[in-house]
Design a protein around this motif. Structure first.
Motif, mmCIF file in Angstrom:
data_model
loop_
_atom_site.group_PDB
_atom_site.id
_atom_site.type_symbol
_atom_site.label_atom_id
_atom_site.label_comp_id
_atom_site.label_asym_id
_atom_site.label_seq_id
_atom_site.Cartn_x
_atom_site.Cartn_y
_atom_site.Cartn_z
ATOM 1 N N ASP A 347 -12.318 -18.400 25.609
ATOM 2 C CA ASP A 347 -11.855 -17.975 26.932
ATOM 3 C C ASP A 347 -12.462 -16.603 27.211
ATOM 4 O O ASP A 347 -12.027 -15.590 26.674
ATOM 5 N N TYR A 348 -13.506 -16.607 28.051
ATOM 6 C CA TYR A 348 -14.238 -15.366 28.350
ATOM 7 C C TYR A 348 -13.947 -14.950 29.791
ATOM 8 O O TYR A 348 -14.558 -15.432 30.725
ATOM 9 N N HIS A 349 -12.949 -14.108 29.946
ATOM 10 C CA HIS A 349 -12.530 -13.627 31.272
ATOM 11 C C HIS A 349 -12.270 -14.797 32.223
ATOM 12 O O HIS A 349 -12.694 -14.780 33.393
ATOM 13 N N GLY A 350 -11.607 -15.814 31.721
ATOM 14 C CA GLY A 350 -11.246 -16.965 32.548
ATOM 15 C C GLY A 350 -12.248 -18.099 32.527
ATOM 16 O O GLY A 350 -11.927 -19.218 32.945
ATOM 17 N N ALA A 351 -13.471 -17.838 32.056
ATOM 18 C CA ALA A 351 -14.488 -18.890 31.940
ATOM 19 C C ALA A 351 -14.429 -19.499 30.544
ATOM 20 O O ALA A 351 -14.273 -18.778 29.548
ATOM 21 N N GLN A 352 -14.528 -20.825 30.452
ATOM 22 C CA GLN A 352 -14.498 -21.513 29.164
ATOM 23 C C GLN A 352 -15.926 -21.707 28.653
ATOM 24 O O GLN A 352 -16.763 -22.323 29.319
ATOM 25 N N ILE A 353 -16.206 -21.175 27.479
ATOM 26 C CA ILE A 353 -17.523 -21.277 26.860
ATOM 27 C C ILE A 353 -17.391 -22.076 25.572
ATOM 28 O O ILE A 353 -16.560 -21.755 24.715
ATOM 29 N N ALA A 354 -18.204 -23.128 25.444
ATOM 30 C CA ALA A 354 -18.178 -23.982 24.257
ATOM 31 C C ALA A 354 -19.310 -23.612 23.316
ATOM 32 O O ALA A 354 -20.432 -23.328 23.748
ATOM 33 N N SER A 355 -19.005 -23.630 22.028
ATOM 34 C CA SER A 355 -20.005 -23.378 21.000
ATOM 35 C C SER A 355 -19.921 -24.476 19.947
ATOM 36 O O SER A 355 -18.833 -24.810 19.480
#
Length: 389
Positions: A347-355
């Motif tokens: 959860d990056y400032h409301g954006a979802q980043i997948a790794s």
């Protein structure tokens, strides 16, 4: 007969009536190229395909990929001659087949449904098209033996379809196409009715079959895994338009637009909105919380300053590190174990980043993780029209 049975009967006859009785050394007629030019198809008031071009080289395995309703099956059926075109042309082996009957197109078609004749044995299902076209018995026996050997159907030849598993039935349907020794093989989502294990097995068999036959194959699917693993080239479709046509590696690594970028990949490509700007003479991507040097990015033309854009990065290109200090940090919101890897969602400032992560470092929801990615391994898209920069 039902409509499906009627279509099956048409497909059975296709490519057999005019097939030469003497095949080449490989046991096949020569694979043919397919050229579709300015194709338009309207069904009632609905335009399904408009001004579409497609070139399939002889011997290629081309996959038509896209969501339901994108026109991929309609395109395949028009090549087969099962749907009349509104405008444009279809050539097979350099010959105009736009208005030719299906039986004259030297094609073989495998449907999503097995569409086997329930009262016939496997052997008679395989040989049905050849028998109704008057092919000599010796030639029928040769072709059936060859197809059954390729698909490991020998022990099943005397069984009826009801005595077969789903995977065995689909192999019979594929074998029914092989015995026609056609110039072009067409597959309309042939694996979609099978469970995951059978799909994997038959997908491998189809790829090996193509390698042995060297035949021209056109394959329709909405499954990106099938497309990526089977295709020599793939056409991603949306709304009756080919969005991108290239090798699986090209389409995956360098998507032409946002639709292709997000349609391919599991999980889908991570997207962040921002602005492309110059900093010390070098292009940088800047968002409210992220600044990334993209000077190594292969721009198609000189990038414009202060251009609203979208940055895309594949999950496998996002590196997550636990317990390290870094300028970019985020909370772990979800961990998905996938066997040989795991997907870590941030959860990056409301954006979802997948790794996609293959380490065994302990990680739990709520942990703070450092992450990074390389500006040379991203995609940049114009925010206005979604095209690749």
């Amino acid at each position: 007969m039902t409509n499906l049975a009627n279509m099956t009967a048409v497909a059975e006859a296709a490519g057999v009536a005019n097939a030469p009785e003497v095949a080449d050394a490989a046991g096949l007629t020569h694979p043919a190229n397919v050229a579709v030019r300015n194709l338009t198809i309207r069904l009632g008031a609905n335009t399904v395909i408009e001004n579409l071009d497609l070139d399939v080289r002889a011997g290629e395995f081309v996959v038509l990929l896209g969501p339901s309703g994108c026109g991929k099956s309609t395109l395949l059926h028009s090549i087969a001659g099962l749907i009349d075109v509104t405008d444009g042309s279809i050539e097979i082996a350099g010959e105009d087949m736009t208005w030719a009957d299906p039986k004259d197109r030297r094609i073989a078609l495998v449907f999503q449904s097995y569409a086997l004749y329930p009262t016939m044995s496997v052997e008679r299902n395989l040989s049905f098209a050849l028998r109704i076209n008057g092919t000599p018995k010796a030639e029928i026996a040769r072709r059936v033996a060859r197809a059954s050997e390729m698909l490991q159907l020998g022990p099943l030849l005397k069984r009826k379809p009801a005595q077969l598993s789903g995977g065995q039935r689909q192999r019979v349907a594929i074998g029914r196409a092989i015995v026609r020794e056609a110039d072009v093989f067409l597959f309309d989502e042939p694996l979609s009715n099978l469970d995951a294990k059978l799909r994997t097995e038959l997908r491998r068999e189809l790829k090996q079959l193509h390698q042995r036959l060297g035949a021209t194959m056109i394959y329709v699917t909405h499954d990106q895994v099938e497309a990526m693993t089977l295709a020599t080239r793939m056409a991603v479709m949306r709304g009756g338009v080919i969005q991108q046509f290239g090798t699986p590696a090209e389409v995956y690594a360098r998507p032409d637009n946002l639709f292709v970028a997000t349609f391919l990949g599991s999980p889908a490509m991570n997207l962040l909105k921002g602005t492309l700007e110059s900093r010390d003479g070098a292009p940088h991507f800047r968002s409210a919380h992220l600044r990334l040097d993209v000077s190594a990015y292969p721009f198609k033309s000189a990038p414009a300053d202060s251009l609203p854009c979208v940055l895309g990065v594949r999950a496998e290109d996002v590196r997550v590190r636990m317990g390290e200090a870094a300028s970019e940090r985020a909370k772990v919101s979800l961990v998905e174990p996938m066997g040989n890897h795991r997907v870590i969602w941030l959860d990056y400032h409301g954006a979802q980043i997948a790794s996609i992560d293959q380490t065994k470092t302990p990680v739990a929801v709520g942990d703070t993780a450092a992450f990074s990615f390389d500006g040379a391994h991203v995609s940049l898209f114009d925010e206005a029209d979604g095209t690749r920069l």
